[in-house]
Scaffold this active site. Sequence first.
Site, PDB file in Angstrom:
ATOM      1  N   LYS A  11       8.674   9.599  -7.748  1.00 38.93           N
ATOM      2  CA  LYS A  11       8.815   8.142  -7.801  1.00 38.93           C
ATOM      3  C   LYS A  11       9.966   7.842  -8.766  1.00 38.93           C
ATOM      4  O   LYS A  11       9.770   7.857  -9.986  1.00 38.93           O
ATOM      5  CB  LYS A  11       7.527   7.467  -8.269  1.00 38.93           C
ATOM      6  CG  LYS A  11       7.564   5.942  -8.162  1.00 38.93           C
ATOM      7  CD  LYS A  11       6.209   5.328  -8.459  1.00 38.93           C
ATOM      8  CE  LYS A  11       6.246   3.809  -8.418  1.00 38.93           C
ATOM      9  NZ  LYS A  11       6.489   3.280  -7.063  1.00 38.93           N
ATOM     10  N   ALA A  56      10.011   1.434  -4.701  1.00 39.13           N
ATOM     11  CA  ALA A  56       9.414   0.319  -5.438  1.00 39.13           C
ATOM     12  C   ALA A  56       9.615  -0.947  -4.621  1.00 39.13           C
ATOM     13  O   ALA A  56      10.744  -1.281  -4.246  1.00 39.13           O
ATOM     14  CB  ALA A  56      10.073   0.177  -6.812  1.00 39.13           C
ATOM     15  N   GLY A  57       8.508  -1.623  -4.302  1.00 42.11           N
ATOM     16  CA  GLY A  57       8.621  -2.846  -3.511  1.00 42.11           C
ATOM     17  C   GLY A  57       9.093  -2.574  -2.095  1.00 42.11           C
ATOM     18  O   GLY A  57       8.810  -1.526  -1.519  1.00 42.11           O
ATOM     19  N   THR A  92       7.967   0.245 -12.440  1.00 44.55           N
ATOM     20  CA  THR A  92       8.013  -0.879 -13.370  1.00 44.55           C
ATOM     21  C   THR A  92       6.585  -1.345 -13.687  1.00 44.55           C
ATOM     22  O   THR A  92       5.632  -0.920 -13.062  1.00 44.55           O
ATOM     23  CB  THR A  92       8.843  -2.037 -12.791  1.00 44.55           C
ATOM     24  OG1 THR A  92       8.204  -2.548 -11.609  1.00 44.55           O
ATOM     25  CG2 THR A  92      10.249  -1.573 -12.417  1.00 44.55           C
ATOM     26  N   GLU A 100       8.306   7.900  -3.348  1.00 44.18           N
ATOM     27  CA  GLU A 100       7.775   6.534  -3.273  1.00 44.18           C
ATOM     28  C   GLU A 100       8.777   5.537  -3.834  1.00 44.18           C
ATOM     29  O   GLU A 100       9.195   5.626  -4.996  1.00 44.18           O
ATOM     30  CB  GLU A 100       6.461   6.424  -4.047  1.00 44.18           C
ATOM     31  CG  GLU A 100       5.850   5.022  -3.955  1.00 44.18           C
ATOM     32  CD  GLU A 100       4.517   4.883  -4.667  1.00 44.18           C
ATOM     33  OE1 GLU A 100       4.013   3.755  -4.744  1.00 44.18           O
ATOM     34  OE2 GLU A 100       3.980   5.908  -5.147  1.00 44.18           O
ATOM     35  N   GLY A 102       0.782  -1.232   0.000  1.00 45.64           N
ATOM     36  CA  GLY A 102       0.000   0.000   0.000  1.00 45.64           C
ATOM     37  C   GLY A 102       0.811   1.277   0.000  1.00 45.64           C
ATOM     38  O   GLY A 102       0.396   2.284   0.566  1.00 45.64           O
ATOM     39  N   LYS A 103       1.973   1.282  -0.673  1.00 42.89           N
ATOM     40  CA  LYS A 103       2.809   2.492  -0.690  1.00 42.89           C
ATOM     41  C   LYS A 103       2.119   3.657  -1.394  1.00 42.89           C
ATOM     42  O   LYS A 103       2.181   4.793  -0.929  1.00 42.89           O
ATOM     43  CB  LYS A 103       4.158   2.200  -1.357  1.00 42.89           C
ATOM     44  CG  LYS A 103       5.087   1.313  -0.554  1.00 42.89           C
ATOM     45  CD  LYS A 103       6.451   1.196  -1.201  1.00 42.89           C
ATOM     46  CE  LYS A 103       6.364   0.653  -2.618  1.00 42.89           C
ATOM     47  NZ  LYS A 103       5.800  -0.706  -2.679  1.00 42.89           N
TER      48      LYS A 103
END
Length: 211
Positions: free
Chosen positions: A46, A125-126, A50, A123, A23-24
């Site tokens: 960001k 990633a993962g 991907t 933000e 839920g980022k």
Amino acid sequence: MKKDANYYINKSIFVTATNTDVGKTYACEKFLKYFAKAGLRAGYFKPCETGVIDKPLDGSKMFELTKELNKDFENVTLNDVVPYQFRLPAAPYVASKDTIIDIEFLKEKKKYLQSFCDILIIEGAGGLMVPVKKDLFMIDLINIFDSSAFLITPSKLGCINDTLLSCEALKNKNIDFEFFINLFQDIDTFDEVSKPFLIDYFGELNFLQDL
């Protein structure tokens, strides 16, 4: 949130998580609105997205929201906000294929975006250990960007382990952070299964839904 909103003026916050699909982006939306409500010009960045087909879906959604909340962000473009966009839904290191992810270029983009806001939400990633390069991970970008971190953790069974491991990783890198629980999985059992330990261990819990 433990710290007052004004504490973060002229700073950046790296939003990370215990894993993917925690839920980022939802958290970024909550934080952008929270700081805007506090009277601050909030910005969004960001570095890598991907799984991009026509446009970066998460980045586009947050970019449009940011422009609504902060008119100064109308001076920037989507490519400024999401400079690296890759088609393969994988870690940036894998998805980038022959593209070299230039960290100095990302630092310049971050500095540029920060000039249009009082606080910049970045933000990731993962999760924390998602590779950006062979020997560089998401957690390393937090210090590279001179940011503090907001860790997003799930409410599902297993969140105790995930939360503690991620907190330890952040502490080992001397990163200032807060963590927020996203109540979206195992909600009916969270209070009985996971919350008793978390509240005893941490003393106080932050929930995204309370922002």
